[in-house]
Design a protein around this motif. Structure first.
Motif, PDB file in Angstrom:
ATOM      1  N   ALA A 196       0.826  -1.206   0.000  1.00 22.20           N
ATOM      2  CA  ALA A 196       0.000   0.000   0.000  1.00 22.20           C
ATOM      3  C   ALA A 196       0.863   1.260   0.000  1.00 22.20           C
ATOM      4  N   ALA A 197       1.975   1.243   0.711  1.00 20.65           N
ATOM      5  CA  ALA A 197       2.851   2.419   0.739  1.00 20.65           C
ATOM      6  C   ALA A 197       3.400   2.714  -0.656  1.00 20.65           C
ATOM      7  N   THR A 198       3.666   1.676  -1.436  1.00  9.65           N
ATOM      8  CA  THR A 198       4.157   1.870  -2.797  1.00  9.65           C
ATOM      9  C   THR A 198       3.075   2.490  -3.666  1.00  9.65           C
ATOM     10  N   HIS A 199       1.813   2.099  -3.449  1.00 11.21           N
ATOM     11  CA  HIS A 199       0.691   2.725  -4.171  1.00 11.21           C
ATOM     12  C   HIS A 199       0.723   4.234  -3.948  1.00 11.21           C
ATOM     13  N   GLU A 200       0.882   4.647  -2.701  1.00 15.05           N
ATOM     14  CA  GLU A 200       0.864   6.070  -2.369  1.00 15.05           C
ATOM     15  C   GLU A 200       2.090   6.783  -2.925  1.00 15.05           C
ATOM     16  N   ARG A 201       3.239   6.141  -2.850  1.00 15.38           N
ATOM     17  CA  ARG A 201       4.451   6.748  -3.414  1.00 15.38           C
ATOM     18  C   ARG A 201       4.279   7.010  -4.912  1.00 15.38           C
ATOM     19  N   ILE A 202       3.745   6.014  -5.623  1.00 17.59           N
ATOM     20  CA  ILE A 202       3.513   6.157  -7.062  1.00 17.59           C
ATOM     21  C   ILE A 202       2.505   7.273  -7.320  1.00 17.59           C
TER      22      ILE A 202
ATOM     23  N   GLU B 115       8.971  13.931   4.843  1.00 13.74           N
ATOM     24  CA  GLU B 115      10.194  13.918   4.046  1.00 13.74           C
ATOM     25  C   GLU B 115      10.114  12.872   2.939  1.00 13.74           C
ATOM     26  N   GLU B 116       9.578  11.714   3.261  1.00 10.95           N
ATOM     27  CA  GLU B 116       9.439  10.650   2.265  1.00 10.95           C
ATOM     28  C   GLU B 116       8.469  11.071   1.168  1.00 10.95           C
ATOM     29  N   MET B 117       7.356  11.678   1.548  1.00 13.54           N
ATOM     30  CA  MET B 117       6.379  12.094   0.540  1.00 13.54           C
ATOM     31  C   MET B 117       6.938  13.193  -0.356  1.00 13.54           C
ATOM     32  N   GLU B 118       7.732  14.088   0.210  1.00 17.42           N
ATOM     33  CA  GLU B 118       8.360  15.117  -0.624  1.00 17.42           C
ATOM     34  C   GLU B 118       9.335  14.463  -1.602  1.00 17.42           C
ATOM     35  N   ALA B 119      10.103  13.493  -1.122  1.00 14.07           N
ATOM     36  CA  ALA B 119      11.018  12.769  -2.007  1.00 14.07           C
ATOM     37  C   ALA B 119      10.241  12.044  -3.100  1.00 14.07           C
ATOM     38  N   ASN B 120       9.138  11.409  -2.751  1.00  8.25           N
ATOM     39  CA  ASN B 120       8.316  10.704  -3.734  1.00  8.25           C
ATOM     40  C   ASN B 120       7.822  11.646  -4.817  1.00  8.25           C
ATOM     41  N   ARG B 121       7.400  12.832  -4.413  1.00  9.26           N
ATOM     42  CA  ARG B 121       6.924  13.832  -5.379  1.00  9.26           C
ATOM     43  C   ARG B 121       8.041  14.212  -6.348  1.00  9.26           C
ATOM     44  N   LYS B 122       9.284  14.116  -5.901  1.00  5.31           N
ATOM     45  CA  LYS B 122      10.442  14.447  -6.745  1.00  5.31           C
ATOM     46  C   LYS B 122      10.955  13.230  -7.512  1.00  5.31           C
ATOM     47  N   GLY B 123      10.306  12.067  -7.313  1.00  5.32           N
ATOM     48  CA  GLY B 123      10.716  10.853  -8.016  1.00  5.32           C
ATOM     49  C   GLY B 123      11.752  10.027  -7.296  1.00  5.32           C
ATOM     50  N   PHE B 124      11.864  10.225  -5.990  1.00  5.72           N
ATOM     51  CA  PHE B 124      12.852   9.517  -5.191  1.00  5.72           C
ATOM     52  C   PHE B 124      12.189   8.859  -3.982  1.00  5.72           C
ATOM     53  N   SER B 125      13.000   8.125  -3.201  1.00  7.75           N
ATOM     54  CA  SER B 125      12.542   7.531  -1.949  1.00  7.75           C
ATOM     55  C   SER B 125      13.752   7.289  -1.062  1.00  7.75           C
ATOM     56  N   SER B 126      13.522   7.270   0.238  1.00  8.45           N
ATOM     57  CA  SER B 126      14.604   6.935   1.175  1.00  8.45           C
ATOM     58  C   SER B 126      14.838   5.425   1.216  1.00  8.45           C
TER      59      SER B 126
ATOM     60  N   ALA C  78      10.787   1.860  -7.913  1.00  6.07           N
ATOM     61  CA  ALA C  78       9.392   1.914  -8.359  1.00  6.07           C
ATOM     62  C   ALA C  78       8.946   3.344  -8.629  1.00  6.07           C
ATOM     63  N   VAL C  79       9.318   4.246  -7.731  1.00  4.42           N
ATOM     64  CA  VAL C  79       8.921   5.655  -7.872  1.00  4.42           C
ATOM     65  C   VAL C  79       9.575   6.273  -9.100  1.00  4.42           C
ATOM     66  N   ARG C  80      10.844   6.017  -9.293  1.00  6.83           N
ATOM     67  CA  ARG C  80      11.535   6.549 -10.477  1.00  6.83           C
ATOM     68  C   ARG C  80      10.912   6.003 -11.754  1.00  6.83           C
ATOM     69  N   PHE C  81      10.621   4.707 -11.765  1.00  2.00           N
ATOM     70  CA  PHE C  81      10.005   4.073 -12.928  1.00  2.00           C
ATOM     71  C   PHE C  81       8.636   4.705 -13.195  1.00  2.00           C
ATOM     72  N   ALA C  82       7.852   4.883 -12.144  1.00  2.00           N
ATOM     73  CA  ALA C  82       6.524   5.478 -12.287  1.00  2.00           C
ATOM     74  C   ALA C  82       6.624   6.907 -12.823  1.00  2.00           C
ATOM     75  N   ALA C  83       7.528   7.693 -12.275  1.00  2.00           N
ATOM     76  CA  ALA C  83       7.700   9.071 -12.743  1.00  2.00           C
ATOM     77  C   ALA C  83       8.157   9.086 -14.200  1.00  2.00           C
ATOM     78  N   ASP C  84       9.044   8.166 -14.551  1.00  5.30           N
ATOM     79  CA  ASP C  84       9.526   8.074 -15.929  1.00  5.30           C
ATOM     80  C   ASP C  84       8.373   7.729 -16.882  1.00  5.30           C
ATOM     81  N   ILE C  85       7.532   6.790 -16.468  1.00  9.49           N
ATOM     82  CA  ILE C  85       6.370   6.420 -17.286  1.00  9.49           C
ATOM     83  C   ILE C  85       5.473   7.635 -17.494  1.00  9.49           C
ATOM     84  N   ALA C  86       5.179   8.349 -16.412  1.00 11.62           N
ATOM     85  CA  ALA C  86       4.288   9.510 -16.506  1.00 11.62           C
ATOM     86  C   ALA C  86       4.903  10.605 -17.374  1.00 11.62           C
ATOM     87  N   GLN C  87       6.183  10.882 -17.173  1.00 15.04           N
ATOM     88  CA  GLN C  87       6.845  11.945 -17.940  1.00 15.04           C
ATOM     89  C   GLN C  87       6.941  11.612 -19.419  1.00 15.04           C
ATOM     90  N   SER C  88       7.161  10.336 -19.731  1.00 13.80           N
ATOM     91  CA  SER C  88       7.349   9.926 -21.122  1.00 13.80           C
ATOM     92  C   SER C  88       6.058   9.432 -21.770  1.00 13.80           C
TER      93      SER C  88
END
Length: 182
Positions: A62-68, A98-109, A116-126
């Motif tokens: 579930a946390a990954t759902h929210e990060r994405i 802090e984690e949610m801010e990182a997620n918004r930037k495409g990162f995670s601690s 997963a977050v980087r992949f998701a951001a890449d999918i959305a951006q591209s």
């Protein structure tokens, strides 16, 4: 103010949406504006809820759902979804600010979650046109083929809600979040 009417109550929604909204009410304790505005089309509400329910039974945490959701909302500039998923990330998934801010930037601690977050951001951006290396990177981080498919589908589901909220001007009924510094 929304560009189309948002039913003020379950009873004011189209008849075909009322049972679906009652189920949302039972599950969440409230019916957020997103669900109520989508309820203008019972078919759209049924489709959205069906995919949402299916993904809840998937392999991703579930946390990954929210990060994405946070990463995708940031890419798509959806204030409604940023507010909703910051609230859900904090109160349901127990993610730190802090984690949610990182997620918004495409990162995670967390290293695996970051893939997963980087992949998701890449999918959305591209708009889905990712390099094969992006898929290999998320696989190398330990995600199964099923999880990789679910990440893609989560991006699509969150993009759907981002577009509904942005196009229709859904009124934000969650605590506002601040914009990230450029």
């Amino acid at each position: 103010m929304s560009h189309i009417p948002t039913p003020e109550s379950i009873q004011q929604a189209p008849h075909g949406s009322q049972n679906l909204l009652q189920a949302v009410q039972q599950k969440l304790g409230v019916v957020p504006n997103l669900f109520r505005i989508v309820a203008n089309s019972p078919a759209a509400l049924q489709g959205y809820l069906g995919l949402l329910a299916a993904l809840e039974t998937g392999a991703l945490e579930a946390a990954t759902h929210e990060r994405i959701a946070l990463a995708v909302a940031q890419v798509n500039g959806c204030g409604y979804c940023l507010a909703a998923h910051c609230y859900l990330g904090s109160n349901i998934a127990h993610l730190s600010d802090e984690e949610m801010e990182a997620n918004r930037k495409g990162f995670s601690s967390d290293a695996k979650a970051e893939a997963a977050v980087r992949f998701a951001a890449d999918i959305a951006q591209s708009r889905g046109h990712v390099a094969s290396s992006a898929v290999q990177n998320v696989k190398a981080a330990g995600y199964s083929d099923a999880e990789i498919v679910e990440i893609v589908v989560h991006v699509a589901l969150n993009t759907l809600t981002n577009y509904v909220n942005s196009a229709l001007g859904t009124a934000i009924d969650f605590p506002q979040v601040r914009e990230l510094a450029a």
